[in-house]
Motif scaffolding. Sequence first.
Motif, PDB file in Angstrom:
ATOM      1  N   CYS A  42      54.191  48.268  52.670  1.00 23.80           N
ATOM      2  CA  CYS A  42      53.146  49.110  52.082  1.00 23.80           C
ATOM      3  C   CYS A  42      53.081  48.977  50.556  1.00 23.80           C
ATOM      4  CB  CYS A  42      53.377  50.578  52.444  1.00 23.80           C
ATOM      5  SG  CYS A  42      53.047  50.959  54.177  1.00 23.80           S
ATOM      6  N   THR A  43      54.225  48.700  49.939  1.00 24.19           N
ATOM      7  CA  THR A  43      54.254  48.613  48.470  1.00 24.19           C
ATOM      8  C   THR A  43      54.204  47.167  47.974  1.00 24.19           C
ATOM      9  OG1 THR A  43      56.694  48.699  48.543  1.00 24.19           O
ATOM     10  CG2 THR A  43      55.521  50.781  48.183  1.00 24.19           C
ATOM     11  N   TYR A  44      53.855  46.223  48.835  1.00 17.36           N
ATOM     12  CA  TYR A  44      53.784  44.808  48.433  1.00 17.36           C
ATOM     13  C   TYR A  44      52.831  44.628  47.249  1.00 17.36           C
ATOM     14  CZ  TYR A  44      52.697  39.820  48.586  1.00 17.36           C
ATOM     15  OH  TYR A  44      52.497  38.518  48.240  1.00 17.36           O
ATOM     16  N   PHE A  45      51.730  45.369  47.256  1.00 16.53           N
ATOM     17  CA  PHE A  45      50.764  45.285  46.155  1.00 16.53           C
ATOM     18  C   PHE A  45      51.446  45.547  44.810  1.00 16.53           C
ATOM     19  CE2 PHE A  45      48.076  47.649  43.186  1.00 16.53           C
ATOM     20  CZ  PHE A  45      46.981  46.808  43.036  1.00 16.53           C
ATOM     21  N   SER A  46      52.224  46.613  44.730  1.00 19.36           N
ATOM     22  CA  SER A  46      52.880  46.981  43.475  1.00 19.36           C
ATOM     23  C   SER A  46      53.998  45.999  43.119  1.00 19.36           C
ATOM     24  CB  SER A  46      53.457  48.395  43.582  1.00 19.36           C
ATOM     25  OG  SER A  46      52.432  49.347  43.781  1.00 19.36           O
ATOM     26  N   GLN A  47      54.704  45.507  44.130  1.00 24.86           N
ATOM     27  CA  GLN A  47      55.759  44.521  43.877  1.00 24.86           C
ATOM     28  C   GLN A  47      55.177  43.259  43.243  1.00 24.86           C
ATOM     29  OE1 GLN A  47      57.855  43.851  47.655  1.00 24.86           O
ATOM     30  NE2 GLN A  47      57.408  45.983  48.174  1.00 24.86           N
ATOM     31  N   ARG A  48      54.063  42.780  43.824  1.00 30.22           N
ATOM     32  CA  ARG A  48      53.449  41.543  43.336  1.00 30.22           C
ATOM     33  C   ARG A  48      52.936  41.709  41.916  1.00 30.22           C
ATOM     34  NH1 ARG A  48      55.679  37.547  44.597  1.00 30.22           N
ATOM     35  NH2 ARG A  48      54.543  36.306  43.168  1.00 30.22           N
ATOM     36  N   LYS A  49      52.335  42.890  41.646  1.00 32.54           N
ATOM     37  CA  LYS A  49      51.828  43.146  40.299  1.00 32.54           C
ATOM     38  C   LYS A  49      52.976  43.113  39.290  1.00 32.54           C
ATOM     39  CE  LYS A  49      47.465  43.615  41.203  1.00 32.54           C
ATOM     40  NZ  LYS A  49      46.518  42.563  40.752  1.00 32.54           N
ATOM     41  N   ALA A  50      54.114  43.662  39.670  1.00 30.93           N
ATOM     42  CA  ALA A  50      55.274  43.677  38.773  1.00 30.93           C
ATOM     43  C   ALA A  50      55.786  42.262  38.506  1.00 30.93           C
ATOM     44  CB  ALA A  50      56.384  44.534  39.370  1.00 30.93           C
ATOM     45  N   VAL A  51      55.902  41.465  39.557  1.00 32.74           N
ATOM     46  CA  VAL A  51      56.406  40.095  39.401  1.00 32.74           C
ATOM     47  C   VAL A  51      55.418  39.250  38.602  1.00 32.74           C
ATOM     48  CG1 VAL A  51      57.014  37.960  40.613  1.00 32.74           C
ATOM     49  CG2 VAL A  51      57.792  40.162  41.507  1.00 32.74           C
ATOM     50  N   GLU A  59      46.277  53.432  50.523  1.00 27.76           N
ATOM     51  CA  GLU A  59      47.263  53.700  49.477  1.00 27.76           C
ATOM     52  C   GLU A  59      46.608  54.204  48.191  1.00 27.76           C
ATOM     53  OE1 GLU A  59      50.654  53.479  49.593  1.00 27.76           O
ATOM     54  OE2 GLU A  59      50.456  53.076  51.743  1.00 27.76           O
ATOM     55  N   THR A  60      47.408  54.940  47.417  1.00 28.52           N
ATOM     56  CA  THR A  60      47.025  55.360  46.065  1.00 28.52           C
ATOM     57  C   THR A  60      48.217  55.072  45.158  1.00 28.52           C
ATOM     58  OG1 THR A  60      47.909  57.597  46.330  1.00 28.52           O
ATOM     59  CG2 THR A  60      45.591  57.225  46.964  1.00 28.52           C
ATOM     60  N   LEU A  61      48.002  55.129  43.854  1.00 31.93           N
ATOM     61  CA  LEU A  61      49.101  54.897  42.925  1.00 31.93           C
ATOM     62  C   LEU A  61      50.216  55.923  43.120  1.00 31.93           C
ATOM     63  CD1 LEU A  61      47.182  54.024  39.616  1.00 31.93           C
ATOM     64  CD2 LEU A  61      48.504  52.472  41.069  1.00 31.93           C
ATOM     65  N   THR A  83      67.051  49.747  58.619  1.00 36.64           N
ATOM     66  CA  THR A  83      66.152  48.631  58.276  1.00 36.64           C
ATOM     67  C   THR A  83      64.743  48.905  58.762  1.00 36.64           C
ATOM     68  OG1 THR A  83      66.759  47.479  60.326  1.00 36.64           O
ATOM     69  CG2 THR A  83      68.032  46.947  58.355  1.00 36.64           C
ATOM     70  N   GLU A  84      64.622  49.637  59.850  1.00 39.63           N
ATOM     71  CA  GLU A  84      63.302  49.957  60.382  1.00 39.63           C
ATOM     72  C   GLU A  84      62.555  50.936  59.483  1.00 39.63           C
ATOM     73  OE1 GLU A  84      61.977  48.283  62.844  1.00 39.63           O
ATOM     74  OE2 GLU A  84      63.873  47.178  62.801  1.00 39.63           O
ATOM     75  N   GLU A  85      63.286  51.643  58.648  1.00 43.27           N
ATOM     76  CA  GLU A  85      62.646  52.547  57.696  1.00 43.27           C
ATOM     77  C   GLU A  85      62.237  51.777  56.436  1.00 43.27           C
ATOM     78  OE1 GLU A  85      63.494  56.887  55.542  1.00 43.27           O
ATOM     79  OE2 GLU A  85      65.126  55.816  56.562  1.00 43.27           O
ATOM     80  N   VAL A  86      63.044  50.789  56.076  1.00 43.20           N
ATOM     81  CA  VAL A  86      62.788  50.025  54.849  1.00 43.20           C
ATOM     82  C   VAL A  86      61.610  49.072  55.016  1.00 43.20           C
ATOM     83  CG1 VAL A  86      63.744  48.302  53.259  1.00 43.20           C
ATOM     84  CG2 VAL A  86      65.166  50.217  54.035  1.00 43.20           C
ATOM     85  N   GLU A 133      55.692  57.196  45.232  1.00 41.38           N
ATOM     86  CA  GLU A 133      56.547  57.980  46.129  1.00 41.38           C
ATOM     87  C   GLU A 133      57.399  57.071  47.008  1.00 41.38           C
ATOM     88  OE1 GLU A 133      53.979  60.493  48.370  1.00 41.38           O
ATOM     89  OE2 GLU A 133      53.391  61.740  46.644  1.00 41.38           O
ATOM     90  N   LYS A 134      56.778  56.040  47.568  1.00 40.20           N
ATOM     91  CA  LYS A 134      57.514  55.116  48.444  1.00 40.20           C
ATOM     92  C   LYS A 134      58.524  54.293  47.642  1.00 40.20           C
ATOM     93  CE  LYS A 134      53.712  54.940  51.718  1.00 40.20           C
ATOM     94  NZ  LYS A 134      52.528  54.217  52.217  1.00 40.20           N
ATOM     95  N   LYS A 135      58.144  53.962  46.427  1.00 40.40           N
ATOM     96  CA  LYS A 135      59.055  53.231  45.544  1.00 40.40           C
ATOM     97  C   LYS A 135      60.296  54.082  45.247  1.00 40.40           C
ATOM     98  CE  LYS A 135      58.987  51.132  40.916  1.00 40.40           C
ATOM     99  NZ  LYS A 135      58.122  50.885  39.731  1.00 40.40           N
TER     100      LYS A 135
END
Length: 534
Positions: free
Chosen positions: A294-303, A262-264, A285-288, A269-271
């Motif tokens: 993949c974006t769990y890293f960014s979600q956790r940083k936000a929380v 991953e990159t920022l 749901t299979e797309e989500v 883009e995925k966000k």
Amino acid sequence: MDDIEPSNISSVITNVLPDLPTSILNIVLETLQSLGVGTTEDLQYIQEADLLTVLRPIQARKLLAAWKQSTETTEFHSQSTFTSPVSSACSSVSLSSSSTPSPSPSPSPRHLIATADWFDSFQIPWEKLPEALMQCLERGKRPSSKLCRELIRIVVSEMMHACASPGKQASTEVAKKMVEKYPRSLQDVIEGDVVGTGYHSLVKQLQARIENVKRSSVPRILKRRRGSDEFDTDEITAEQRAAVQDTYGCINWDMEFMPVSETLERQQEKKDKMKVLSEQATFSTEEVKPLMKCTYFSQRKAVNSGTDLQSLMEEWPFLFKEIGMAVHFHELTGVSLKETFLGNVEKKGKRVLDFMKIVCADKSKQVLQAVTKLKILRGQLEGCSEDVKDLVLLILSYFNEKEEKLFCYVEETCMGKEVQVENLPVTPCIIVRGTSCYAAKQFMLSVDQKIVNDHIPTFISAVCMMFASYYCFNIHYPVDLGSTLEFIQRCFFNISPEKGTKVETKKNKKQLPVNPRVLTLIADLSDHEWRETC
């Protein structure tokens, strides 16, 4: 307990019941706390039925007899034993103020902030109250709920000008002054009898308002103590800054590095793609799922950085939908949210229900009443979802914890935007669209007094999302629901850390690795299962 020295009350109980095991003693203390015992006077309202969940009838009667005798004759000196630190402090303040003349000039707010006993000189801002409220007070009438809230708001505002963080002792002294000025309007009375000190409910309202004001000054879902920016360097990791409640039960609370693939730019883009998908009437749901993973890293940083809830809802909409929350919860704790819950309900649910309906109902009047009430509400309904409703409601009843802290009932036709969110608890709450959990066809989820999902089709999904919210958004279990949530956590979600707690901590209160009341229920269930299979 909030207002009672645990060691002192323990000695009082052991004087009456010297052979009582330590584990049972701890549970008795927890039970008294949940019942709201705060002073010696409160003990006269304790009934035998209140103690039968933890003590045998003869043991309960011995305690009640001793407390009654203590109240009438003061032979046991219980007044000094049970006096709260707040009451002691108030007594010493009163004595000192009577012997030492108060200074004539009133200190400025800046001076009050630096003075530990600023509330001695604090003046109630009667002149700032609305005319309608003053008319009620002067005529000795009880103000309406709306006027009471206005009174508390104005007084607390003035208190917080004097001191940024007023404590319980300050609230007690201010409430005492208010009741002394207008006892007929503000004193706690039932059928003409003064209840306790007469100002206990006013203290609670002041404290609740102070906590709400303090909570709104920073992101409310950020429950950690953070150092100043001066020391906020890369050398201090997020784990070191986080309180134990945040990381409790988590295996991947904060990711130090972004996944190699991953990159920022790719994360953004995925966000953005998920934002578009969330606005569509239907989505795969299979797309989500892979996008959320993949974006769990960014979600956790936000929380973990304390992003406010509204921004999280706008930036990460799937974090508040069942599919996205389940992915985040699994990455965070290693537990499959709904699958684990349903598997344990199938394996343990009937055993817990039978124990509640047979053993606990036979010993506890409150559980018996709950069983009878739920049987009427449920009627002829059958199925796993109905059993889960029984389970959650009976567990609440067993621990004598407040249903209104977990469930809010609205009309079946009520929309999310029509819910009076100011009446909701700050912690995660299930909003039931109907007169009962059994009658409802849809549910909503509130977090931080915001409706974060207004279309949850099943009770099971609502319970799973409510529970997951505590972990996904770093929220502590409220004391009022601590036992219920910890039992559900350990029994149905298989989250059983050896150390720490998810419950809000209290000053000068020892934290045990496992809530003793939860431990007792688990042990009793095991004993019941052993007896049934023999």
